[in-house]
Design an enzyme around this catalytic site. Structure first.
Site, mmCIF file in Angstrom:
data_model
loop_
_atom_site.group_PDB
_atom_site.id
_atom_site.type_symbol
_atom_site.label_atom_id
_atom_site.label_comp_id
_atom_site.label_asym_id
_atom_site.label_seq_id
_atom_site.Cartn_x
_atom_site.Cartn_y
_atom_site.Cartn_z
ATOM 1 N N SER A 209 0.851 -1.200 0.000
ATOM 2 C CA SER A 209 0.000 0.000 0.000
ATOM 3 C C SER A 209 0.884 1.246 0.000
ATOM 4 O O SER A 209 2.054 1.178 -0.383
ATOM 5 C CB SER A 209 -0.942 -0.021 1.211
ATOM 6 O OG SER A 209 -1.910 0.997 1.091
ATOM 7 N N ASN A 210 0.367 2.372 0.417
ATOM 8 C CA ASN A 210 1.144 3.616 0.471
ATOM 9 C C ASN A 210 0.618 4.467 1.620
ATOM 10 O O ASN A 210 -0.274 4.055 2.359
ATOM 11 C CB ASN A 210 1.059 4.358 -0.869
ATOM 12 C CG ASN A 210 -0.370 4.678 -1.239
ATOM 13 O OD1 ASN A 210 -1.020 5.489 -0.597
ATOM 14 N ND2 ASN A 210 -0.892 4.000 -2.247
#
Ligand code: PMT
Length: 398
Positions: A209-210
Protein backbone atom coordinates in the site's frame (compact mmCIF):
# COMPACT_ATOMS: atom_id res chain seq x y z
CA UNK A 1 -17.68 28.67 7.23
CA UNK A 2 -15.34 31.68 6.99
CA UNK A 3 -12.22 29.65 7.70
CA UNK A 4 -9.59 30.35 5.07
CA UNK A 5 -11.80 32.79 3.15
CA UNK A 6 -10.10 35.82 1.65
CA UNK A 7 -12.09 38.95 2.38
CA UNK A 8 -11.31 42.50 1.31
CA UNK A 9 -12.85 44.91 3.79
CA UNK A 10 -13.45 48.28 2.13
CA UNK A 11 -13.91 51.24 4.48
CA UNK A 12 -15.28 54.57 3.31
CA UNK A 13 -15.53 57.95 5.06
CA UNK A 14 -18.37 57.53 7.55
CA UNK A 15 -18.64 57.79 11.31
CA UNK A 16 -19.73 54.13 11.24
CA UNK A 17 -16.10 53.26 10.35
CA UNK A 18 -15.49 52.74 14.07
CA UNK A 19 -17.60 49.57 13.76
CA UNK A 20 -15.26 48.30 11.03
CA UNK A 21 -12.67 47.54 13.71
CA UNK A 22 -15.04 45.13 15.49
CA UNK A 23 -16.18 43.73 12.15
CA UNK A 24 -12.58 43.05 11.12
CA UNK A 25 -11.86 41.33 14.42
CA UNK A 26 -14.95 39.13 14.12
CA UNK A 27 -14.01 38.09 10.57
CA UNK A 28 -10.42 37.31 11.57
CA UNK A 29 -11.53 35.33 14.65
CA UNK A 30 -13.88 33.33 12.41
CA UNK A 31 -10.79 32.24 10.43
CA UNK A 32 -10.99 34.65 7.48
CA UNK A 33 -7.94 36.42 6.08
CA UNK A 34 -8.81 40.10 5.80
CA UNK A 35 -7.10 42.81 3.76
CA UNK A 36 -8.35 46.35 4.30
CA UNK A 37 -8.76 48.99 1.60
CA UNK A 38 -9.69 52.50 2.76
CA UNK A 39 -10.69 55.64 0.93
CA UNK A 40 -8.51 58.66 1.81
CA UNK A 41 -11.42 60.14 3.82
CA UNK A 42 -11.92 56.94 5.82
CA UNK A 43 -8.53 57.56 7.45
CA UNK A 44 -10.12 60.56 9.20
CA UNK A 45 -12.59 58.26 10.92
CA UNK A 46 -10.45 55.28 11.87
CA UNK A 47 -6.69 55.01 11.84
CA UNK A 48 -4.87 52.73 9.41
CA UNK A 49 -2.78 51.58 12.39
CA UNK A 50 -5.89 50.19 14.12
CA UNK A 51 -7.02 48.38 11.00
CA UNK A 52 -3.52 47.11 10.13
CA UNK A 53 -3.15 45.70 13.65
CA UNK A 54 -6.53 43.97 13.57
CA UNK A 55 -6.22 42.62 10.04
CA UNK A 56 -2.51 41.75 10.33
CA UNK A 57 -1.95 43.24 6.87
CA UNK A 58 -0.81 46.67 5.73
CA UNK A 59 -3.67 49.00 4.84
CA UNK A 60 -4.17 49.94 1.22
CA UNK A 61 -5.31 53.46 0.39
CA UNK A 62 -3.33 54.78 -2.58
CA UNK A 63 -2.53 53.29 -5.96
CA UNK A 64 1.12 53.21 -4.99
CA UNK A 65 3.30 53.66 -1.95
CA UNK A 66 4.66 57.23 -2.14
CA UNK A 67 7.76 56.17 -0.16
CA UNK A 68 9.05 53.60 -2.64
CA UNK A 69 6.68 53.72 -5.62
CA UNK A 70 5.48 50.14 -4.98
CA UNK A 71 2.24 49.54 -6.90
CA UNK A 72 -0.87 48.37 -5.03
CA UNK A 73 -2.41 46.15 -7.67
CA UNK A 74 -6.20 46.39 -7.51
CA UNK A 75 -6.40 43.63 -10.14
CA UNK A 76 -4.41 41.16 -8.03
CA UNK A 77 -6.42 42.18 -4.97
CA UNK A 78 -9.67 41.60 -6.87
CA UNK A 79 -8.48 38.15 -7.94
CA UNK A 80 -7.29 37.24 -4.44
CA UNK A 81 -10.63 37.87 -2.75
CA UNK A 82 -13.49 35.44 -2.15
CA UNK A 83 -15.63 38.39 -1.07
CA UNK A 84 -15.37 42.17 -1.25
CA UNK A 85 -17.24 43.68 1.68
CA UNK A 86 -17.57 47.46 1.83
CA UNK A 87 -18.63 48.47 5.33
CA UNK A 88 -19.45 51.23 5.85
CA UNK A 89 -20.48 52.20 2.34
CA UNK A 90 -21.34 55.90 1.98
CA UNK A 91 -23.92 57.32 -0.41
CA UNK A 92 -21.02 58.83 -2.35
CA UNK A 93 -19.19 55.51 -2.80
CA UNK A 94 -22.37 53.66 -3.77
CA UNK A 95 -23.17 56.37 -6.35
CA UNK A 96 -19.70 55.98 -7.85
CA UNK A 97 -19.94 52.17 -7.82
CA UNK A 98 -23.26 52.26 -9.62
CA UNK A 99 -21.81 54.57 -12.29
CA UNK A 100 -18.49 52.72 -12.63
CA UNK A 101 -16.40 55.66 -11.42
CA UNK A 102 -12.90 54.56 -10.44
CA UNK A 103 -11.15 57.47 -8.76
CA UNK A 104 -9.66 55.66 -5.77
CA UNK A 105 -8.20 52.23 -4.95
CA UNK A 106 -11.37 51.04 -3.21
CA UNK A 107 -13.40 51.71 -6.38
CA UNK A 108 -10.88 50.31 -8.87
CA UNK A 109 -10.76 47.18 -6.74
CA UNK A 110 -14.57 46.99 -7.01
CA UNK A 111 -14.35 47.11 -10.80
CA UNK A 112 -11.65 44.40 -10.79
CA UNK A 113 -13.32 42.08 -8.27
CA UNK A 114 -14.36 38.70 -9.67
CA UNK A 115 -15.85 37.66 -6.35
CA UNK A 116 -19.25 38.50 -4.79
CA UNK A 117 -19.48 42.07 -3.49
CA UNK A 118 -21.48 43.22 -0.47
CA UNK A 119 -22.07 46.72 0.86
CA UNK A 120 -23.31 47.82 4.28
CA UNK A 121 -24.68 51.33 3.72
CA UNK A 122 -24.30 53.95 6.45
CA UNK A 123 -25.62 57.48 6.25
CA UNK A 124 -28.13 59.95 7.57
CA UNK A 125 -31.82 59.05 7.17
CA UNK A 126 -32.57 61.71 4.54
CA UNK A 127 -29.55 60.77 2.47
CA UNK A 128 -30.60 57.13 2.71
CA UNK A 129 -34.19 57.85 1.73
CA UNK A 130 -33.19 60.18 -1.12
CA UNK A 131 -34.39 59.01 -4.50
CA UNK A 132 -30.83 59.22 -5.91
CA UNK A 133 -29.42 56.92 -3.21
CA UNK A 134 -32.31 54.49 -3.62
CA UNK A 135 -31.81 54.53 -7.41
CA UNK A 136 -28.08 53.83 -6.99
CA UNK A 137 -28.76 51.01 -4.57
CA UNK A 138 -31.27 49.52 -6.98
CA UNK A 139 -28.63 49.67 -9.72
CA UNK A 140 -26.11 47.94 -7.45
CA UNK A 141 -28.64 45.21 -6.67
CA UNK A 142 -29.20 44.73 -10.40
CA UNK A 143 -25.41 44.50 -10.82
CA UNK A 144 -25.42 41.60 -8.34
CA UNK A 145 -24.13 43.50 -5.30
CA UNK A 146 -25.50 42.26 -1.97
CA UNK A 147 -26.95 45.09 0.10
CA UNK A 148 -26.77 44.53 3.85
CA UNK A 149 -29.68 46.67 4.97
CA UNK A 150 -28.96 49.41 7.51
CA UNK A 151 -30.86 49.51 10.77
CA UNK A 152 -33.00 52.21 12.35
CA UNK A 153 -32.03 54.15 15.44
CA UNK A 154 -29.94 57.06 16.63
CA UNK A 155 -27.82 58.55 13.88
CA UNK A 156 -24.65 60.61 14.18
CA UNK A 157 -26.62 63.69 13.09
CA UNK A 158 -28.81 63.38 16.20
CA UNK A 159 -31.79 62.34 14.10
CA UNK A 160 -33.52 59.02 14.56
CA UNK A 161 -34.34 56.82 11.55
CA UNK A 162 -33.02 54.34 8.99
CA UNK A 163 -29.37 54.68 7.95
CA UNK A 164 -27.31 53.18 10.79
CA UNK A 165 -24.86 50.64 9.46
CA UNK A 166 -25.89 47.09 10.40
CA UNK A 167 -24.13 45.83 13.54
CA UNK A 168 -20.88 43.88 12.95
CA UNK A 169 -22.48 40.59 14.09
CA UNK A 170 -25.31 41.08 11.57
CA UNK A 171 -22.80 41.81 8.82
CA UNK A 172 -20.86 38.63 9.64
CA UNK A 173 -24.12 36.64 9.49
CA UNK A 174 -24.88 38.21 6.09
CA UNK A 175 -21.38 37.32 4.88
CA UNK A 176 -21.86 33.70 5.98
CA UNK A 177 -25.16 33.64 4.13
CA UNK A 178 -23.46 34.88 0.96
CA UNK A 179 -20.87 32.10 1.19
CA UNK A 180 -23.53 29.48 1.77
CA UNK A 181 -25.42 30.72 -1.31
CA UNK A 182 -22.24 30.62 -3.38
CA UNK A 183 -21.70 27.08 -2.33
CA UNK A 184 -24.83 25.91 -4.12
CA UNK A 185 -23.24 26.79 -7.43
CA UNK A 186 -22.74 23.11 -8.40
CA UNK A 187 -26.33 22.02 -7.84
CA UNK A 188 -27.40 19.50 -10.48
CA UNK A 189 -23.82 18.36 -11.13
CA UNK A 190 -22.56 14.89 -10.24
CA UNK A 191 -18.92 14.21 -9.43
CA UNK A 192 -16.89 11.10 -8.86
CA UNK A 193 -13.97 11.50 -6.45
CA UNK A 194 -11.33 8.89 -5.64
CA UNK A 195 -9.42 9.11 -2.37
CA UNK A 196 -7.16 7.15 -0.06
CA UNK A 197 -4.77 4.29 -0.56
CA UNK A 198 -5.43 1.03 -2.36
CA UNK A 199 -4.52 -2.25 -0.67
CA UNK A 200 -2.94 -4.98 -2.79
CA UNK A 201 -3.04 -8.28 -0.94
CA UNK A 202 -0.01 -10.55 -0.88
CA UNK A 203 -1.63 -13.14 1.34
CA UNK A 204 -4.47 -12.99 3.92
CA UNK A 205 -2.34 -10.93 6.35
CA UNK A 206 0.07 -8.84 4.25
CA UNK A 207 -0.40 -6.21 1.59
CA UNK A 208 1.30 -3.53 -0.54
CA UNK A 209 0.00 0.00 0.00
CA UNK A 210 1.14 3.62 0.47
CA UNK A 211 0.87 6.50 2.94
CA UNK A 212 -2.33 8.16 1.66
CA UNK A 213 -4.70 9.02 4.52
CA UNK A 214 -7.56 10.12 2.25
CA UNK A 215 -7.60 13.64 3.73
CA UNK A 216 -7.01 15.46 0.44
CA UNK A 217 -9.65 13.53 -1.50
CA UNK A 218 -12.20 13.71 1.33
CA UNK A 219 -11.73 17.50 1.50
CA UNK A 220 -12.47 17.72 -2.22
CA UNK A 221 -15.58 15.57 -1.86
CA UNK A 222 -16.73 17.77 1.04
CA UNK A 223 -16.12 21.00 -0.86
CA UNK A 224 -18.01 19.75 -3.93
CA UNK A 225 -20.93 18.56 -1.78
CA UNK A 226 -21.13 21.87 0.09
CA UNK A 227 -21.57 23.62 -3.23
CA UNK A 228 -24.56 21.45 -3.98
CA UNK A 229 -22.97 18.76 -6.19
CA UNK A 230 -23.98 15.13 -5.90
CA UNK A 231 -20.76 13.35 -4.95
CA UNK A 232 -19.80 9.68 -5.20
CA UNK A 233 -16.60 9.04 -3.29
CA UNK A 234 -14.79 5.85 -4.22
CA UNK A 235 -12.54 5.40 -1.24
CA UNK A 236 -9.55 3.22 -0.60
CA UNK A 237 -8.61 2.44 2.97
CA UNK A 238 -8.78 5.41 5.34
CA UNK A 239 -9.76 6.12 8.93
CA UNK A 240 -11.96 9.08 7.93
CA UNK A 241 -15.73 9.37 8.16
CA UNK A 242 -17.59 10.21 4.95
CA UNK A 243 -18.29 13.95 4.60
CA UNK A 244 -21.93 15.06 4.86
CA UNK A 245 -24.09 14.45 1.81
CA UNK A 246 -21.47 12.31 0.11
CA UNK A 247 -22.13 8.75 -1.07
CA UNK A 248 -19.10 6.66 -0.16
CA UNK A 249 -18.19 3.39 -1.82
CA UNK A 250 -15.44 1.47 -0.07
CA UNK A 251 -12.92 -0.50 -2.07
CA UNK A 252 -9.59 -2.09 -1.30
CA UNK A 253 -7.66 -2.93 -4.44
CA UNK A 254 -6.84 -0.91 -7.55
CA UNK A 255 -8.91 -3.40 -9.55
CA UNK A 256 -12.00 -2.78 -7.35
CA UNK A 257 -11.48 0.97 -7.61
CA UNK A 258 -11.19 0.66 -11.40
CA UNK A 259 -14.46 -1.29 -11.59
CA UNK A 260 -16.43 1.17 -9.44
CA UNK A 261 -15.09 4.21 -11.31
CA UNK A 262 -15.60 2.82 -14.79
CA UNK A 263 -19.17 1.77 -13.89
CA UNK A 264 -20.05 5.25 -12.54
CA UNK A 265 -18.16 7.77 -14.66
CA UNK A 266 -20.82 7.73 -17.40
CA UNK A 267 -23.47 9.22 -15.10
CA UNK A 268 -21.12 11.98 -13.87
CA UNK A 269 -20.27 15.47 -15.08
CA UNK A 270 -16.69 15.06 -13.93
CA UNK A 271 -14.22 13.22 -11.75
CA UNK A 272 -11.34 14.14 -9.45
CA UNK A 273 -8.74 11.38 -9.19
CA UNK A 274 -7.04 11.94 -5.86
CA UNK A 275 -6.49 8.36 -4.73
CA UNK A 276 -2.99 6.98 -4.46
CA UNK A 277 -3.51 3.88 -6.56
CA UNK A 278 -1.04 1.02 -6.68
CA UNK A 279 0.69 0.74 -10.04
CA UNK A 280 1.61 -2.89 -9.33
CA UNK A 281 -0.16 -5.73 -7.57
CA UNK A 282 1.00 -9.25 -6.66
CA UNK A 283 0.48 -11.55 -9.63
CA UNK A 284 -0.85 -14.23 -7.28
CA UNK A 285 -2.52 -13.77 -3.89
CA UNK A 286 -1.53 -16.64 -1.63
CA UNK A 287 -4.51 -18.45 -0.16
CA UNK A 288 -2.76 -18.94 3.20
CA UNK A 289 -0.25 -16.90 5.15
CA UNK A 290 3.14 -17.25 3.46
CA UNK A 291 5.60 -19.09 5.64
CA UNK A 292 9.07 -17.71 5.99
CA UNK A 293 11.98 -19.80 4.78
CA UNK A 294 15.72 -19.39 5.30
CA UNK A 295 16.40 -17.40 2.15
CA UNK A 296 15.03 -14.26 0.50
CA UNK A 297 11.68 -14.15 -1.16
CA UNK A 298 10.55 -12.63 -4.46
CA UNK A 299 7.01 -11.51 -5.17
CA UNK A 300 6.03 -11.24 -8.79
CA UNK A 301 4.08 -8.07 -9.51
CA UNK A 302 1.91 -7.21 -12.46
CA UNK A 303 0.68 -3.81 -13.64
CA UNK A 304 -2.68 -2.57 -12.42
CA UNK A 305 -5.09 -0.79 -14.75
CA UNK A 306 -4.72 2.96 -14.86
CA UNK A 307 -8.13 4.25 -13.76
CA UNK A 308 -7.57 7.88 -14.71
CA UNK A 309 -6.22 6.98 -18.16
CA UNK A 310 -9.23 4.70 -18.76
CA UNK A 311 -11.68 7.51 -17.88
CA UNK A 312 -9.60 10.04 -19.85
CA UNK A 313 -9.75 7.92 -22.99
CA UNK A 314 -13.55 7.98 -22.90
CA UNK A 315 -14.34 11.25 -21.19
CA UNK A 316 -16.53 12.91 -23.83
CA UNK A 317 -17.60 16.33 -22.52
CA UNK A 318 -16.86 15.44 -18.90
CA UNK A 319 -14.29 17.18 -16.76
CA UNK A 320 -11.36 15.12 -15.51
CA UNK A 321 -8.99 16.36 -12.81
CA UNK A 322 -5.91 14.42 -11.78
CA UNK A 323 -3.21 14.54 -9.16
CA UNK A 324 0.51 14.01 -9.50
CA UNK A 325 2.53 12.98 -6.47
CA UNK A 326 6.16 13.53 -7.41
CA UNK A 327 9.57 13.44 -5.79
CA UNK A 328 11.76 14.74 -8.70
CA UNK A 329 11.39 16.55 -12.09
CA UNK A 330 7.96 17.54 -10.77
CA UNK A 331 6.68 19.83 -13.52
CA UNK A 332 7.92 17.57 -16.31
CA UNK A 333 6.29 14.47 -14.84
CA UNK A 334 3.04 16.27 -14.04
CA UNK A 335 2.79 17.69 -17.55
CA UNK A 336 3.34 14.24 -19.04
CA UNK A 337 0.51 12.87 -16.87
CA UNK A 338 -1.76 15.80 -17.86
CA UNK A 339 -1.32 14.81 -21.53
CA UNK A 340 -1.23 11.04 -21.17
CA UNK A 341 -4.33 10.74 -18.99
CA UNK A 342 -6.25 13.50 -20.82
CA UNK A 343 -6.85 15.58 -17.67
CA UNK A 344 -8.38 19.06 -17.92
CA UNK A 345 -5.97 20.03 -15.20
CA UNK A 346 -3.64 18.29 -12.82
CA UNK A 347 -2.78 19.09 -9.20
CA UNK A 348 0.91 18.64 -8.53
CA UNK A 349 2.20 18.00 -5.02
CA UNK A 350 5.78 17.14 -4.25
CA UNK A 351 7.27 15.32 -1.29
CA UNK A 352 10.18 17.78 -1.52
CA UNK A 353 7.92 20.60 -0.24
CA UNK A 354 7.55 20.93 3.53
CA UNK A 355 3.89 20.58 4.54
CA UNK A 356 2.89 18.85 1.27
CA UNK A 357 1.66 15.40 0.41
CA UNK A 358 0.58 12.44 2.52
CA UNK A 359 -1.16 12.36 5.89
CA UNK A 360 -0.78 15.94 7.14
CA UNK A 361 -3.56 18.55 7.22
CA UNK A 362 -1.78 20.86 4.75
CA UNK A 363 -0.62 20.73 1.18
CA UNK A 364 1.39 22.83 -1.28
CA UNK A 365 0.13 22.40 -4.82
CA UNK A 366 0.50 23.73 -8.34
CA UNK A 367 -2.54 23.64 -10.61
CA UNK A 368 -1.43 22.89 -14.17
CA UNK A 369 -3.48 22.98 -17.35
CA UNK A 370 -2.65 23.30 -21.04
CA UNK A 371 -2.51 27.09 -20.72
CA UNK A 372 -0.05 27.30 -17.83
CA UNK A 373 0.32 26.80 -14.12
CA UNK A 374 -0.62 28.45 -10.82
CA UNK A 375 1.40 27.71 -7.69
CA UNK A 376 -0.51 28.03 -4.41
CA UNK A 377 1.16 28.67 -1.06
CA UNK A 378 0.99 26.29 1.93
CA UNK A 379 -2.70 25.88 2.81
CA UNK A 380 -4.90 23.46 4.70
CA UNK A 381 -6.13 20.58 2.56
CA UNK A 382 -9.64 22.02 2.82
CA UNK A 383 -8.41 25.36 1.43
CA UNK A 384 -6.61 23.56 -1.39
CA UNK A 385 -9.84 21.63 -2.07
CA UNK A 386 -11.78 24.90 -2.30
CA UNK A 387 -9.27 26.27 -4.82
CA UNK A 388 -9.55 23.10 -6.92
CA UNK A 389 -13.33 23.29 -6.80
CA UNK A 390 -13.21 27.01 -7.74
CA UNK A 391 -11.27 26.02 -10.85
CA UNK A 392 -13.73 23.21 -11.62
CA UNK A 393 -16.57 25.69 -11.26
CA UNK A 394 -14.89 28.16 -13.63
CA UNK A 395 -14.30 25.46 -16.24
CA UNK A 396 -17.90 24.24 -16.02
CA UNK A 397 -19.31 27.73 -16.53
CA UNK A 398 -17.00 28.62 -19.46
O1 PMT B 1 -4.54 11.17 1.17
P1 PMT B 1 -3.58 12.20 1.76
O2 PMT B 1 -2.79 11.65 2.92
O3 PMT B 1 -4.30 13.48 2.11
O4 PMT B 1 -2.49 12.56 0.64
C1 PMT B 1 -2.90 13.20 -0.53
C2 PMT B 1 -2.19 12.61 -1.77
C3 PMT B 1 -0.70 12.86 -1.64
C4 PMT B 1 -2.45 11.12 -1.90
C5 PMT B 1 -2.79 13.36 -3.01
O5 PMT B 1 -2.56 14.74 -2.86
C6 PMT B 1 -2.19 12.86 -4.31
O6 PMT B 1 -1.16 13.33 -4.78
N1 PMT B 1 -2.86 11.86 -4.94
C7 PMT B 1 -2.35 11.16 -6.16
C8 PMT B 1 -1.28 10.19 -5.76
C9 PMT B 1 -0.77 9.40 -6.94
O7 PMT B 1 -0.92 8.22 -6.97
O8 PMT B 1 -0.25 10.12 -7.91
P2 PMT B 1 0.36 9.47 -9.28
O9 PMT B 1 1.24 10.54 -9.78
O10 PMT B 1 0.95 8.15 -9.04
O11 PMT B 1 -0.91 9.26 -10.20
C10 PMT B 1 -1.33 10.22 -11.16
C11 PMT B 1 -2.84 10.24 -11.29
O12 PMT B 1 -3.33 9.02 -11.84
C12 PMT B 1 -3.57 10.43 -9.98
O13 PMT B 1 -4.67 11.26 -10.25
C13 PMT B 1 -3.99 9.02 -9.59
O14 PMT B 1 -5.17 9.02 -8.81
C14 PMT B 1 -4.24 8.41 -10.95
N2 PMT B 1 -3.99 6.94 -11.04
C15 PMT B 1 -2.77 6.42 -10.83
C16 PMT B 1 -2.56 5.06 -10.99
C17 PMT B 1 -3.63 4.23 -11.35
N3 PMT B 1 -3.50 2.91 -11.50
N4 PMT B 1 -4.84 4.78 -11.55
C18 PMT B 1 -5.05 6.10 -11.40
O15 PMT B 1 -6.17 6.60 -11.56
Amino acid sequence: MLKGKHIILGITGSIAAFKSAVLCRLLVSAGAEVKVVMTPLAKQFITPLTMATLSQHPILVDFFNPENGEWNSHVKLGEWADLYLIAPATANTMAKMSAGVADNLLLTTYLSARCPVAVAPAMDLDMYAHVATQRNMEQLREDGVHIIEPGSGFLASGLVGKGRMAEPEQIVAAVEHIFSEKKKSLEGKHFLVTAGATIEAIDPVRFISNHSSGKMGYAIAESLAERGAEVTLVSGRTALAAPRNVRRIDVLSAEQMWQECVARFGECDGAVMCAAVADYTPAVVAEHKLKKGDGDMKIELRRTKDIAATLGADKGGRLLVGFAMETECEMEHAEQKLQRKNFDFIVLNSLREAGAGFRGDTNVVTLIDKQGSESLPLMTKREVADRIVDKIENLLTK
